[in-house]
Design a protein around this motif. Structure first.
Motif, mmCIF file in Angstrom:
data_model
loop_
_atom_site.group_PDB
_atom_site.id
_atom_site.type_symbol
_atom_site.label_atom_id
_atom_site.label_comp_id
_atom_site.label_asym_id
_atom_site.label_seq_id
_atom_site.Cartn_x
_atom_site.Cartn_y
_atom_site.Cartn_z
ATOM 1 N N PRO A 16 0.829 -1.210 0.000
ATOM 2 C CA PRO A 16 0.000 0.000 0.000
ATOM 3 C C PRO A 16 0.863 1.260 0.000
ATOM 4 N N ALA A 19 1.936 2.166 -3.518
ATOM 5 C CA ALA A 19 0.815 2.742 -4.270
ATOM 6 C C ALA A 19 0.496 4.160 -3.793
ATOM 7 N N GLN A 20 0.585 4.404 -2.477
ATOM 8 C CA GLN A 20 0.297 5.730 -1.937
ATOM 9 C C GLN A 20 1.336 6.755 -2.388
ATOM 10 N N ALA A 23 0.385 7.618 -5.839
ATOM 11 C CA ALA A 23 -0.843 8.426 -5.815
ATOM 12 C C ALA A 23 -0.523 9.887 -5.516
ATOM 13 N N SER A 35 -8.267 5.560 -6.478
ATOM 14 C CA SER A 35 -8.486 4.746 -5.286
ATOM 15 C C SER A 35 -7.399 3.682 -5.182
ATOM 16 N N ILE A 36 -7.164 3.237 -3.949
ATOM 17 C CA ILE A 36 -6.202 2.174 -3.680
ATOM 18 C C ILE A 36 -6.954 1.090 -2.912
ATOM 19 N N ILE A 101 -2.154 -5.068 -4.428
ATOM 20 C CA ILE A 101 -2.625 -3.703 -4.212
ATOM 21 C C ILE A 101 -2.939 -3.101 -5.578
ATOM 22 N N LEU A 103 -4.115 0.185 -7.699
ATOM 23 C CA LEU A 103 -4.301 1.628 -7.807
ATOM 24 C C LEU A 103 -5.121 1.879 -9.066
#
Length: 126
Positions: A16, A19-20, A23, A35-36, A101, A103
């Motif tokens: 996560p 991915a963040q 993002a 969204s994740i 995960i 994205l």
């Protein structure tokens, strides 16, 4: 006034946090929605109940190793056949192994190529 065309991207990551980070980089572009999410082949959530494998009520190997909430015995048997349940195989060779995960990004098509470069350079798989 002409409406801008949108494109979407589905990118897979191993954590996560990875991915963040992507993002946050993508927020500088014209992102309409993002969204994740974590996904799994099996229904269920995080392991919340402690259970003892010798005395607990275990529906199947999959419920114990993958925390799957399976609806019947047949689903348990099918799930236990997956290499991820037993650990007796190196798993799939499709490249997505370990990337649970997702994205999801919807953005203006004029920044699509830049977004793809950011995702790929950050270790995401599209």
């Amino acid at each position: 006034m002409k409406e801008m065309a949108e494109k979407n991207i589905l990118a897979y990551f191993k954590s996560p946090e990875q991915a963040q980070l992507v993002a946050r980089k993508l927020e500088a572009l014209r992102v309409a929605d993002m969204s994740i999410d974590r996904f799994s082949a099996y229904p269920g959530g995080e392991l919340n109940d402690t259970m003892h494998p010798l005395t607990g009520d275990i529906d199947s190997l999959t419920s114990m190793t993958q925390n799957a909430a399976l609806s019947n015995r047949s689903a348990g048997i099918l799930g236990a056949a997956d290499p991820s349940a037993s650990g007796m195989s190196d798993g799939r060779q499709d490249g997505l192994e370990g990337r649970d995960i997702l994205l999801t990004v919807v953005l203006d098509e004029s920044v699509f190529d830049r977004a793809m470069n950011i995702i790929e350079q950050s270790g995401g798989m599209v």
